[in-house]
Write an enzyme that holds these catalytic residues in place. Sequence first.
Site, PDB file in Angstrom:
ATOM      1  N   ASP A  92      11.735  54.583 -74.530  1.00 29.27           N
ATOM      2  CA  ASP A  92      10.931  53.370 -74.058  1.00 29.27           C
ATOM      3  C   ASP A  92      10.128  52.492 -75.112  1.00 29.27           C
ATOM      4  O   ASP A  92       9.028  53.998 -75.250  1.00 29.27           O
ATOM      5  CB  ASP A  92      10.947  53.299 -72.596  1.00 29.27           C
ATOM      6  N   GLU A 156       7.914  54.096 -69.025  1.00 30.85           N
ATOM      7  CA  GLU A 156       6.597  54.948 -69.137  1.00 30.85           C
ATOM      8  C   GLU A 156       5.490  53.282 -69.596  1.00 30.85           C
ATOM      9  O   GLU A 156       5.338  52.642 -68.630  1.00 30.85           O
ATOM     10  CB  GLU A 156       5.735  55.733 -70.592  1.00 30.85           C
TER      11      GLU A 156
END
Length: 454
Positions: A92, A156
């Site tokens: 991500d 994250e």
Amino acid sequence: MTAHPISETIASLMPRAKAELTELVAFQSVADPAQFPKSECEAAAVWVADALRAEDFQDVALLDTPDGTQSVYGFLPGPAGAPTVLLYAHYDVQPPLDESAWISPPFELTEREGRWFGRGAADCKGGFIMHLLALRALKANGGVPVSVKVIAEGSEEQGTGGLERYAEAHPELLAADTIVIGDTGNFRVGLPTVTATLRGMTMLRVTLDTLEGNLHSGQFGGAAPDALAAMIQLLASLRAEDGTTTVDGLTTDAEWDGLQYPESDFRKDAKVLDGVELIGTGTVADRIWARPAVTVIGIDCPPVVGATPSLQASARAQISLRVPPGQDAAEATKLLTAHLKAHAPWGARVSVEQVGQGQAFRADTSSPAYTSMAQAMEAAYPGEKMQTSGMGGSIPLCNTLAALYPEAEILLIGLSEPEAQIHAVNESVSPEELERLSVAEALFLQNYAESKRS
């Protein structure tokens, strides 16, 4: 680069690495469905899973984590009796911010001035490619000498804790003798660095309400309490005049005793405009690695274009507080919340919502794995000794792994050196750093396996 077979193999693999990073960067995998379709993250997760299967990983799985995102897991068995190493990255990314400020499109990997530009190129899609390069080089030169687990996180950057909660519920899944977190970076290009500390973080949204509805500023301004003005005053209470963070009860005088960051270098790396002062006191290293730092990362308010002469009835802001090792993030959250409620002016109604939190981390740099990494980095960067530094950012998973596996050694390396400009517009990765760090990781796995045999 040296003539080591690992170096030669990775050099030959770099065109493939660029092609794969191009594919991975193309996914708009911001783990916030309010900004980008969830399908972009799901497609990126499938890409990562397919890449692991292509390298003969077993038990490859898309893990549905409690925050509604997916992490990707795979296991590559090594020789009998070999230690297990967990390799971490995240797929991500941060949102691209102002896409018009990018010289090239944020989700199209573009080569320019010897660097590869694109959101996630360094943080941290490039970290996943680094792991692939290291493993491929080992397979081409006698085999991978350890058992390898790979975990690629899907949220994250959002700090929503999905993988941490999943790991706590499945403690056997990520168990390893050593963990390599591929999400930090060298102190600068060409200087091999492991990160010894990470600041933690807490993220809060604060809302102020003062009126039942917006009012005409000419008719009511001067007496009616304006929520936006109240928010400006409240946010100003979080910093002293010199810019030092001033959250009531939070210690702000710790000192950093390791590698220092010359102020002139920092100004250049941070692209501070001529004549503009740095904020805070103490050394730069004190300020960015050892002390808390508050940042207002967003405010909901009327844009200048189309603004009307109105007093605002409500205002909202999002606040990030970086928390250094030695301070508890949960306690910092309580202190920041109390500060916001205590300093809201004019009796404005205050509501505070926590949207993310992660503890700070401190590695054990005396562990045998660090010796193996130092040897590997010295070989990958001829003439340079491995350095240890701090990092202002946070990787919440680190403390979860340290708590779950207290005997495991944790090392932090990666591609996010200052020129990478992670989280900003025009993020990029140095292909030379990708190549050298992939060599270092491969040699580390060899060195580490040998140390466990001896």
